[in-house]
Design a protein around this motif. Structure first.
Motif, PDB file in Angstrom:
ATOM      1  N   GLY A 238     -24.727   9.574 -75.357  1.00  0.00           N
ATOM      2  CA  GLY A 238     -23.521   9.795 -74.573  1.00  0.00           C
ATOM      3  C   GLY A 238     -23.787  10.564 -73.293  1.00  0.00           C
ATOM      4  O   GLY A 238     -23.184  10.284 -72.251  1.00  0.00           O
ATOM      5  N   LEU A 239     -24.706  11.532 -73.351  1.00  0.00           N
ATOM      6  CA  LEU A 239     -25.065  12.280 -72.146  1.00  0.00           C
ATOM      7  C   LEU A 239     -25.713  11.373 -71.102  1.00  0.00           C
ATOM      8  O   LEU A 239     -25.661  11.646 -69.901  1.00  0.00           O
ATOM      9  N   GLU A 244     -19.485   4.819 -73.952  1.00  0.00           N
ATOM     10  CA  GLU A 244     -18.220   5.169 -73.304  1.00  0.00           C
ATOM     11  C   GLU A 244     -17.252   3.995 -73.221  1.00  0.00           C
ATOM     12  O   GLU A 244     -16.074   4.188 -72.971  1.00  0.00           O
ATOM     13  N   ARG A 245     -17.767   2.784 -73.414  1.00  0.00           N
ATOM     14  CA  ARG A 245     -16.909   1.599 -73.266  1.00  0.00           C
ATOM     15  C   ARG A 245     -17.562   0.430 -73.997  1.00  0.00           C
ATOM     16  O   ARG A 245     -18.711   0.525 -74.444  1.00  0.00           O
ATOM     17  N   GLU A 252     -22.411  -5.743 -69.090  1.00  0.00           N
ATOM     18  CA  GLU A 252     -21.950  -5.013 -67.909  1.00  0.00           C
ATOM     19  C   GLU A 252     -21.398  -3.625 -68.245  1.00  0.00           C
ATOM     20  O   GLU A 252     -21.261  -2.777 -67.362  1.00  0.00           O
ATOM     21  N   GLY A 253     -21.089  -3.400 -69.518  1.00  0.00           N
ATOM     22  CA  GLY A 253     -20.569  -2.091 -69.903  1.00  0.00           C
ATOM     23  C   GLY A 253     -21.625  -1.139 -70.417  1.00  0.00           C
ATOM     24  O   GLY A 253     -21.302  -0.043 -70.890  1.00  0.00           O
ATOM     25  N   ARG A 254     -22.887  -1.548 -70.342  1.00  0.00           N
ATOM     26  CA  ARG A 254     -23.969  -0.675 -70.796  1.00  0.00           C
ATOM     27  C   ARG A 254     -24.200   0.461 -69.797  1.00  0.00           C
ATOM     28  O   ARG A 254     -23.755   0.379 -68.646  1.00  0.00           O
ATOM     29  N   PRO A 255     -24.899   1.539 -70.220  1.00  0.00           N
ATOM     30  CA  PRO A 255     -25.166   2.652 -69.299  1.00  0.00           C
ATOM     31  C   PRO A 255     -25.895   2.163 -68.048  1.00  0.00           C
ATOM     32  O   PRO A 255     -26.801   1.327 -68.114  1.00  0.00           O
TER      33      PRO A 255
END
Length: 287
Positions: A238-239, A244-245, A252-255
């Motif tokens: 998470g850091l 987060e999504r 496309e929603g990866r870090p």
């Protein structure tokens, strides 16, 4: 850094396996870097990986997974300060200093942004490479490496508090002791190593802010029954912007930094480093 003296570890070999190489087959060199004669071995061909072992171990502990790694990469195995074939020097054991050693070795060997893969103590050193020397490495894998001391289970912290020279006599039947006696330049230094590791593990640490700002693409790996709960490694992810999504059909929603998380099933802190699963997720990430 994660070392403890449990009955289970003594029976199963703790952080170390001696299966694989022997002193007779090892063919490494020493680099005079950062005030230490650092032992390393180079195996295989391809894009380079600097592979960093756990506490009380050496590069030998990766013997079970080394064949898979060297099929696709050149692997540089480093024996960290006071471990394996690298003699200790007059300074504390500190992952930051050891990361500086490895950074100096990268320069010494003329490596162009090798990937760094570390387990436990070596994972802590890998984190520090990412914090202190991000320009020297490409990608990074940190396995079973906690970023806060408080994340470790309280009973394990209590056991780590027992690590000192006084425990040397009780460890004479363990693979960790056998390995050290077989390869260390000064086998009589084993109690000194225990004292230094015990002192290092007693120091509180929290690298939350450093992780939050890291720029090196990182794979966070842990066993599902590690020295800290899986939630700690999820927190680390998470850091890095993970979790987060929804990831999206096309990722496309990866870090944004290319970071990943792998919680490996059926493993513990004491065998994750030799697991084919660890090799598989590492190779997939580095590809």
């Amino acid at each position: 850094m994660s070392v403890s003296l449990t009955d289970e570890q003594n029976e199963r070999g703790g952080d170390v396996t001696t299966t694989g190489w022997t002193a007779e087959t090892a063919a490494g060199e020493y680099a005079d870097v950062n005030g230490i004669e650092l032992y390393y071995e180079r195996r295989g061909t391809g894009s380079p990986i600097v592979l960093l072992h756990g506490g009380l171990g050496s590069g030998e502990m990766f013997g079970p997974i080394l064949p898979a790694l060297i099929e696709r990469h050149e692997v540089i195995l480093v024996d960290l300060q006071g471990h394996g074939r690298t003699a200790d020097v007059d300074r504390p054991l500190d992952v930051r200093t050891m990361a500086d050693d490895v950074a100096a070795l990268i320069d010494h060997l003329g490596l162009d942004r090798p990937d760094a893969v570390g387990y436990s103590l070596g994972g802590g050193v890998a984190w520090q490479l990412g914090f202190r020397h991000p320009e020297k490495i490409g990608r990074m894998v940190t396995a079973s490496a906690n970023i806060r001391r408080s994340a470790i289970y309280p009973d394990m912290l209590a056991q780590q508090g027992q690590v000192s020279a006084a425990a040397a006599e009780f460890m004479k039947d363990t693979p960790m002791y056998e390995l050290y006696q077989r390869v260390a330049p000064r086998p009589e230094d084993f109690p000194r190593l225990l004292d230094k590791i015990g002192a290092a593990m007693a120091v509180d640490f929290d690298f939350t802010e450093e992780v939050r700002s890291i720029k090196v693409p990182t794979l966070v790996v842990a066993a599902d029954c590690d020295m800290a709960p899986p939630s700690h490694y999820v927190e680390v992810f998470g850091l890095l912007g993970g979790g987060e999504r929804d990831g999206g059909w096309m990722g496309e929603g990866r870090p944004g930094g290319g970071h990943r998380l792998a919680i490996l099933p059926g493993l513990t802190h004491y065998n994750v480093f030799s697991s084919p699963l660890f090799a598989a997720v590492t190779l997939d990430f580095l590809s």
